[in-house]
Design a protein around this motif. Structure first.
Motif, mmCIF file in Angstrom:
data_model
loop_
_atom_site.group_PDB
_atom_site.id
_atom_site.type_symbol
_atom_site.label_atom_id
_atom_site.label_comp_id
_atom_site.label_asym_id
_atom_site.label_seq_id
_atom_site.Cartn_x
_atom_site.Cartn_y
_atom_site.Cartn_z
ATOM 1 N N GLU A 157 0.852 -1.222 -0.037
ATOM 2 C CA GLU A 157 -0.038 -0.183 0.008
ATOM 3 C C GLU A 157 0.960 1.283 -0.074
ATOM 4 N N TRP A 183 -3.943 -1.284 -11.928
ATOM 5 C CA TRP A 183 -5.136 -1.496 -11.383
ATOM 6 C C TRP A 183 -5.190 -2.851 -10.733
ATOM 7 N N VAL A 186 -3.718 -2.050 -7.368
ATOM 8 C CA VAL A 186 -4.655 -1.213 -6.557
ATOM 9 C C VAL A 186 -5.574 -2.289 -5.901
ATOM 10 N N ALA A 187 -6.044 -2.979 -6.685
ATOM 11 C CA ALA A 187 -7.044 -4.092 -6.172
ATOM 12 C C ALA A 187 -6.481 -4.943 -5.025
ATOM 13 N N VAL A 189 -4.195 -4.119 -2.880
ATOM 14 C CA VAL A 189 -4.196 -3.331 -1.680
ATOM 15 C C VAL A 189 -5.518 -3.224 -1.027
ATOM 16 N N ILE A 190 -6.468 -3.013 -1.861
ATOM 17 C CA ILE A 190 -7.892 -3.287 -1.197
ATOM 18 C C ILE A 190 -8.293 -4.676 -0.655
ATOM 19 N N VAL A 191 -7.869 -5.502 -1.634
ATOM 20 C CA VAL A 191 -8.004 -6.937 -0.904
ATOM 21 C C VAL A 191 -7.401 -7.287 0.380
ATOM 22 N N THR A 192 -6.131 -6.713 0.236
ATOM 23 C CA THR A 192 -5.086 -6.643 1.628
ATOM 24 C C THR A 192 -5.877 -6.137 2.936
ATOM 25 N N VAL A 193 -6.455 -4.920 2.641
ATOM 26 C CA VAL A 193 -7.094 -4.157 3.654
ATOM 27 C C VAL A 193 -8.350 -5.102 4.394
ATOM 28 N N LEU A 194 -9.045 -5.666 3.239
ATOM 29 C CA LEU A 194 -10.185 -6.395 3.808
ATOM 30 C C LEU A 194 -9.743 -7.784 4.474
ATOM 31 N N ASN A 197 -8.978 -6.780 7.889
ATOM 32 C CA ASN A 197 -10.248 -6.282 8.534
ATOM 33 C C ASN A 197 -10.778 -7.530 9.194
#
Length: 214
Positions: A157, A183, A186-187, A189-194, A197
């Motif tokens: 990230e 992209w 970017v996806a 990074v989003i998947v890693t954050v999810l 969580n």
């Protein structure tokens, strides 16, 4: 709900510390679907969910696929003065592979590719057998501990934020065409954050101990 702070002098083995403020709490079982929070700073301590392990495994697999796409597909394309320069993620990593900056190549490769991939594989190894109702894999506790220690050093990230800042500065000097690898990253990074969580470390440790003892 909140896990109560200890009164008196309870057994140290029954205490857990808040990862944010270090407040001590008495450990107790938290029903599936509920959330235990720190009484001081409201940080989530434990949040067992019925399908949490399956979700984490699916997100880790998706992250690995996105990592492969980010590595091998075009990342960026710059056009200036009639010249076109294409770059992949591998080109970015190896840009400092000569001279005194060579160690930076290994650092970048480790922080944005190797360590995140190792964490994804480690989580799949630890959670995979338990998601199907089996005992934990051999050395699962050690592998999970390694994955947990690697978390601050996996900086995908940070890399994508740095790329975004660089693109803003370069936008006035050249035409920029963003490739599919950008992209994909970017996806990723989003998947890693999810994934992070969804994952409760305390819940996973308790599940490992319970499944290992059964």
């Amino acid at each position: 709900m909140s896990i109560e702070s200890p009164h008196g002098l309870p057994d140290l083995e029954t205490l857990i510390a808040c990862p944010s403020c270090d407040a001590l709490h008495v450990e107790r079982d938290v029903p599936v679907g509920e959330t235990a929070r720190c009484v001081r700073c409201d940080t989530v301590l434990e949040a067992p969910r019925a399908t949490a392990m399956t979700r984490i495994i699916m997100l880790a697999l998706a992250a690995l696929i996105l990592m492969v796409a980010a590595i091998f597909f075009p990342f960026l394309e710059l056009e200036a003065a009639g010249r076109v320069q294409r770059a992949s993620l591998l080109d970015t990593v190896t840009a400092f592979s000569s001279g005194l900056t060579a160690p930076l190549t290994f650092a970048m490769a480790a922080l944005i590719v190797v360590l995140p991939s190792v964490r994804f594989i480690a989580l799949i190894y630890v959670l995979g057998p338990m998601a199907f109702g089996h005992r934990p894999a051999p050395h699962a506790e050690r592998v999970f501990r390694i994955a947990d220690h690697l978390r601050p050093w996996a900086m995908a990230e940070v890399f994508i934020v740095g790329v975004a800042v660089a693109l803003v500065k370069v936008a006035g000097l050249a035409h920029i065409f963003i490739g599919p690898a950008f992209w994909a990253f970017v996806a990723l990074v989003i998947v890693t954050v999810l994934k992070d969580n969804f994952m409760s470390r305390l819940t996973l440790w308790k599940t490992l101990e319970r499944r290992r003892a059964s």
